[in-house]
Structures are given as C-alpha cells and as structure tokens.
Motif scaffolding. Structure first.
Motif, PDB file in Angstrom:
ATOM      1  N   ALA A 116     -18.298  46.187   3.352  1.00  0.00           N
ATOM      2  CA  ALA A 116     -19.204  46.282   2.203  1.00  0.00           C
ATOM      3  C   ALA A 116     -18.582  45.599   0.985  1.00  0.00           C
ATOM      4  CB  ALA A 116     -19.506  47.750   1.892  1.00  0.00           C
ATOM      5  N   LYS A 122     -23.971  46.036   0.956  1.00  0.00           N
ATOM      6  CA  LYS A 122     -24.202  47.477   1.082  1.00  0.00           C
ATOM      7  C   LYS A 122     -23.460  48.200  -0.037  1.00  0.00           C
ATOM      8  CE  LYS A 122     -26.335  47.217   5.147  1.00  0.00           C
ATOM      9  NZ  LYS A 122     -27.777  47.533   5.313  1.00  0.00           N
ATOM     10  N   GLN A 126     -24.277  53.554   1.415  1.00  0.00           N
ATOM     11  CA  GLN A 126     -24.941  52.897   2.544  1.00  0.00           C
ATOM     12  C   GLN A 126     -23.940  52.560   3.644  1.00  0.00           C
ATOM     13  OE1 GLN A 126     -26.738  49.656   0.403  1.00  0.00           O
ATOM     14  NE2 GLN A 126     -28.691  50.737   0.119  1.00  0.00           N
TER      15      GLN A 126
END
Length: 305
Positions: A116, A122, A126
């Motif tokens: 991420a 993201k 998430q």
C-alpha cells in the motif's frame, strides 16, 4: 524501492470465534497482547523486469506459493494489475512459526501495508482488510490482524476486519511479557474441531468478566481458567505453567492457539523466573515489552540495518 514494515507479535489470551460467509464480517472476540518483538517485512520493488514476478521468503529462505498462500494472495491483490516487474517480499520472524504468535497475520499485514505504501492505491485500513480477508479464508487466524493494528493489551469487542470490528484497550503499567514457545499447534485443526463450542461458551464468560473489570490482573485469571476449562492447557504444559506460577504475582496461561505459555512479569520477578526456567531445562523463551503503537511502515535505506 525498499520498504520496511514492523508488525508486533500478538498473543491471544482467550477468544470467541465468529464465523461468517463474508470474511470481512468474520473474526473473533476476546483479548490479547501485542509485543515489541514480531515480524519485520522488507519489500523490494524493481520495475525494470519484463514480466510480473512475486517472490516471498521466510527468514531468508524462498517459500513456494502453497507454503505461503496467505501472503502470496495478499500480494497478488495489492499489486496493481498493470504492474510489470519484480516484487521481493522478505519476512523475518522473531518467534517461531506455528507457535501462536501471529506470524501468519504479521506476514500478511506487513505485506499488505508495504505494498500500500509503495503503490499508493490502498489506505491503511483497506490494506489491513485484505490481510484479514485472506487470514480468515485460509484459516491462519481470526483476530490477529485487527489486534495488531491497534497494539497494546487489547479487547476485541466486535468481530470483523479492521474498520468493521471494534477494539478497545486495557490500560496498564509496570509489566513485561514472558513468552515460552513449546511446540506447534494448528489453528485450522482447532477451528475445525468439536472443541469450538466449548471455546465459545468459556470465551463469552471470560469476555464478560474482563469488560466488567478491565485490568490485566482479571485478564490473566480468566485466561488461565479459559485455557484449562476448554481442555487446551493440559499435561506437561499445565505442569510447567504451575511451576511458573510459583514465581509470579499473576497466573501464567496458554497462548491461543499454540503450544506456548505466556505471563505478565513485574521487574522484580524476572530473575527468579529465569532461574525457574533454567531448572525446568527451558532455554528458548522471550521477555518482551508491550507494543502500544500501530505497525510501523517506512522507506528503508540501504545500510540502515
């Protein structure tokens, strides 16, 4: 780009499994402890390759997809579909695998957070949800991921993935944590066995007591009762726990789920506990501080080790 993530090891003191067809709604209630030892994940991304390639290694040794299915699944979802190049994921564990210290979740969460950070597609939650999803799907665990992103001595009061489940914390001071890995125990086998119904019953009683009096003293007493009443803490492990209790203010208990023991230690109990472990011929043990933060994600510079 080289990225490093630290995810704390997590000890579950007691739990109530909550199964659901949607893995984001599955999880566990219960309580546990996050340690300042755990999983360090290093991710190197090379965009110069001619094809997409993902390689995962445990403690420096490459592992096949079937032996790291959770982390490989996380990586494949986190890496953008259009990415071409090589992603190397190196997971290093302070505790042995399969002994109940959340290594599977640590590797999955560390992988998700590092990717991420790298690809910026993201958010923190998430990415953590993706780690939780595959942990549940492949029965690596139910509540480790959400516990690890909160840190401290945690109480899981609503089941589900990060952002869905709810976690509170017990406030404490003056304790370290003893962890004694004694053997492997399959989380999958326990979750698929008949003992689950007893775990649910005893876990509900334990959780109610801890929520009424949210103190580590209550936590350790109900954890020990849970471990014995469910029949998970028996035999040689129970004998060792009783010997350790002679050195401690609070009772020791079993790590859920692993053939391992843990206990809270006051500073004046450390040396006599070490002496007791020596008398029991136990050489492999850890004394850790409690980790009170979120997992740490950062760009890693060569030569920083």
């Amino acid at each position: 780009m080289l990225i490093k993530v630290f995810v704390p090891a997590h000890i579950t003191a007691f739990f109530i499994p909550k199964f659901h067809e949607d893995p984001l709604l599955a999880g566990s209630l219960g309580a546990g402890i996050n340690l300042n030892k755990g999983t360090n994940v290093f991710v190197n991304i090379d965009e110069k390759g001619l094809e997409r390639r993902v390689q995962i290694a445990f403690d420096g040794e490459p592992v096949k997809k079937d032996d790291a299915i959770i982390s490989y699944s996380v990586a494949n979802e986190m890496i953008p579909s259009e990415f071409v190049g090589e992603v190397e994921i190196w997971q290093y564990f302070d505790f042995p695998n399969g002994h109940g210290f959340g290594n599977s979740a640590g590797g999955a969460l560390g992988t998700a957070l590092s990717l991420a950070y790298a690809f910026k597609e993201k958010t923190f939650l998430q990415a953590a949800q993706i780690a939780h999803k595959y942990e549940v799907q492949y029965k690596g665990g139910l509540g480790d991921v959400i516990a690890q992103i909160h840190g401290g001595v945690e109480i899981r009061v609503k089941a589900g993935a990060p952002g869905i489940g709810v976690v509170d914390n017990i406030l404490f001071e003056g304790y370290k944590v003893l962890a004694v890995p004694l053997g492997k125990l399959s989380t999958r086998e326990i979750l698929d066995s008949e003992v689950v119904e007893l775990i649910k019953k005893e876990g509900a009683v334990a959780l109610e007591e801890v929520l009424k009096q949210p103190r580590v003293e209550i936590l350790m007493n109900v954890a020990r009762r849970f471990a014995e009443r469910t029949g998970l803490l028996t035999g040689d492990m129970l004998d060792i726990a009783k010997e350790l209790d002679k050195c401690l203010t609070l009772p020791s208990s079993m790590v859920m789920l692993g053939k391992s023991l843990f206990a809270f230690l006051k500073e004046n109990e450390i040396e006599k506990t070490k002496t007791m472990l020596e008398e029991l011929s136990i050489e492999n043990y850890y004394i850790s501080d409690i980790y009170n933060q979120k997992p740490k994600v950062e760009r890693w510079m060569e030569g920083s080790l």
